[in-house]
Design an enzyme around this catalytic site. Structure first.
Site, PDB file in Angstrom:
ATOM      1  N   ASP A 122      -3.737  -7.817   5.341  1.00  0.00           N
ATOM      2  CA  ASP A 122      -2.301  -7.658   5.991  1.00  0.00           C
ATOM      3  C   ASP A 122      -2.984  -7.358   6.997  1.00  0.00           C
ATOM      4  OD1 ASP A 122      -1.075 -10.189   5.732  1.00  0.00           O
ATOM      5  OD2 ASP A 122       0.547  -9.296   4.712  1.00  0.00           O
TER       6      ASP A 122
ATOM      7  N   CYS B 190       1.128  -0.813  -0.505  1.00  0.00           N
ATOM      8  CA  CYS B 190      -0.045   0.166   0.154  1.00  0.00           C
ATOM      9  C   CYS B 190       1.046   0.799   0.248  1.00  0.00           C
ATOM     10  CB  CYS B 190      -0.278   0.024   1.183  1.00  0.00           C
ATOM     11  SG  CYS B 190      -0.064   0.222   2.961  1.00  0.00           S
ATOM     12  N   ASN B 191       2.307   1.071   0.770  1.00  0.00           N
ATOM     13  CA  ASN B 191       3.247   2.617   0.349  1.00  0.00           C
ATOM     14  C   ASN B 191       3.798   2.017   0.079  1.00  0.00           C
ATOM     15  OD1 ASN B 191       2.515   5.088   1.159  1.00  0.00           O
ATOM     16  ND2 ASN B 191       4.243   5.066   3.091  1.00  0.00           N
TER      17      ASN B 191
END
Length: 400
Positions: free
Chosen positions: A180, A46-47
């Site tokens: 997660d 996501c990052n």
């Protein structure tokens, strides 16, 4: 040559969203990279988007070919950084230890690196230097987290958003996506004693671990029926399109929304509603908790662990050219031993054991000494005995 590319720090979320690799695209992406690389691992979270590869091509050609395989806009190349060899290795080890995470020391990155490596391993995309590097890095990450005791100061985007929401008296939640981050978000919410958690997933049958009467599992087509019942939404999918649009939200409903996805899950226009607060992953990273300073102190105090594992990898890398010779030496040694063990077994019933053992042990020693003598004689005749003598001297001094 080990190389890697990653995204420069401080990039706008809109740019990062264009430089991702969805899990559904990863197999095809790795297949395409293996046309010009010997090995490849893609880390896309996501990052974070980082691609590690083993290739003899120069950085410019490598980056251009990777952009082509991933169908990324070449105008975005200026937002990429590139590292080679030891710099790439050091960066990976710092990554698994949490030094380059937007939330310093966050918990998920080690697991995400392991998952990316295991995927490439299953696809046959790692088999040499890159495989060894990831093995070293994962071991480094495990030791680092144990020694630094990061688990004493739990931190993740999931824990931060849950704590933020609880401080704002949110009672009921919708978690969209159960990877997660989604899993951790639900875990933290239930531990805080929330009244209701709606979990939205594509396949409800895959969720078998949520046995709690506060949890309701549903698929995407049903989520809009329940949005008006929650105080907070935590969205963390890997979808390439918006999951929540402005028309999905009730204008008069007070609502806190966390968008932890890259690309974004939530249409920015929802913030036009005065009662809606929308926080994206960059804003959440700035919230962080009061333990950030303590985490940094502990992590900096354990940097020697990274140096140790990096040195181990670099030593292996320097010696890998002679590994086939070492393997062959061990094969010869095993054969010599086996021949004498077989002789002992065959003659032990007819010979004195002590005498037989002495003969076989001496013959083992003679095998290597006689070979060393032969090599030394050959070197003398060729005029290269000086270097050979130094090697033989070192070997036999070690053996005494």
């Amino acid at each position: 040559m080990i190389q890697m590319i990653g995204l420069k720090k401080g990039l706008d979320l809109s740019i990062r969203g264009q430089l991702t690799v969805a899990k559904s695209q990863r197999g095809e992406a790795i297949k395409g990279m293996l046309e010009f690389c010997q090995e490849a691992v893609i880390i896309s979270t996501c990052n974070r988007t980082e691609i590690y590869f083993n290739s003899q091509e120069d950085s410019t050609n490598s980056i251009n070919r990777i952009f082509s395989v991933l169908k990324w806009d070449e105008a975005l190349i200026k937002y990429i950084f590139h590292l080679n060899e030891s710099d790439a290795a050091r960066h990976l080890m710092e990554v698994v230890c949490g030094f380059h995470s937007s939330i310093l020391g966050e918990e998920q990155i080690l697991g995400q690196v392991k998952e990316a490596y295991n995927y490439s391993l299953e696809e046959g995309a790692v088999s040499g230097a890159l495989q060894r590097l990831f093995q070293n890095a994962i071991t480094c990450g495990k030791e680092f987290r144990t020694k630094a005791k990061i688990y004493d100061i739990p931190v993740s985007s999931a824990s931060i958003v849950v704590n933020y929401a609880m401080k704002r008296q949110c009672k009921s939640f919708m978690v969209i996506g159960y990877g997660d981050i989604g899993y951790l978000a639900v875990k933290y919410l239930l531990s805080h004693g929330v009244s209701k958690v709606y979990v939205v997933v594509r396949n409800t049958k895959k969720i078998t671990d949520l046995v709690d009467n506060r949890v309701k599992i549903m698929d995407f087509k049903d989520k809009n029926r329940f949005i008006h019942k929650v105080d907070c939404i935590i969205s963390c999918t890997s979808a390439p399109h918006y999951i929540i649009k402005k028309e999905d939200i009730c204008e008069d409903k007070k609502l806190l929304i966390f968008d932890l996805a890259v690309p974004r899950d939530v249409e920015a226009a929802v913030e036009e509603y005065s009662k809606v607060q929308l926080l994206d992953i960059d804003t959440i990273s700035k919230i962080d908790d009061e333990n950030k300073k303590l985490r940094k102190e502990r992590m900096e105090g354990c940097r020697e662990i990274i140096k140790k594992h990096l040195a181990e990898y670099e030593e292996w890398s320097k010696l890998r050219d002679i590994l086939p010779y070492i393997k062959e030496m061990k094969r010869v040694s095993e054969k010599v031993s086996k021949d004498r063990i077989d002789t002992f077994i065959n003659k032990s019933e007819t010979k004195d054991h002590r005498e037989l053992a002495e003969v076989l042990i001496k013959s083992t020693s003679d095998f290597y000494v006689n070979r060393a003598i032969e090599v030394l004689k050959e070197a003398k005749l060729e005029g290269s005995e000086e270097q050979c003598l130094k090697i033989v001297e070192k070997i036999f001094k070690l053996m005494t």
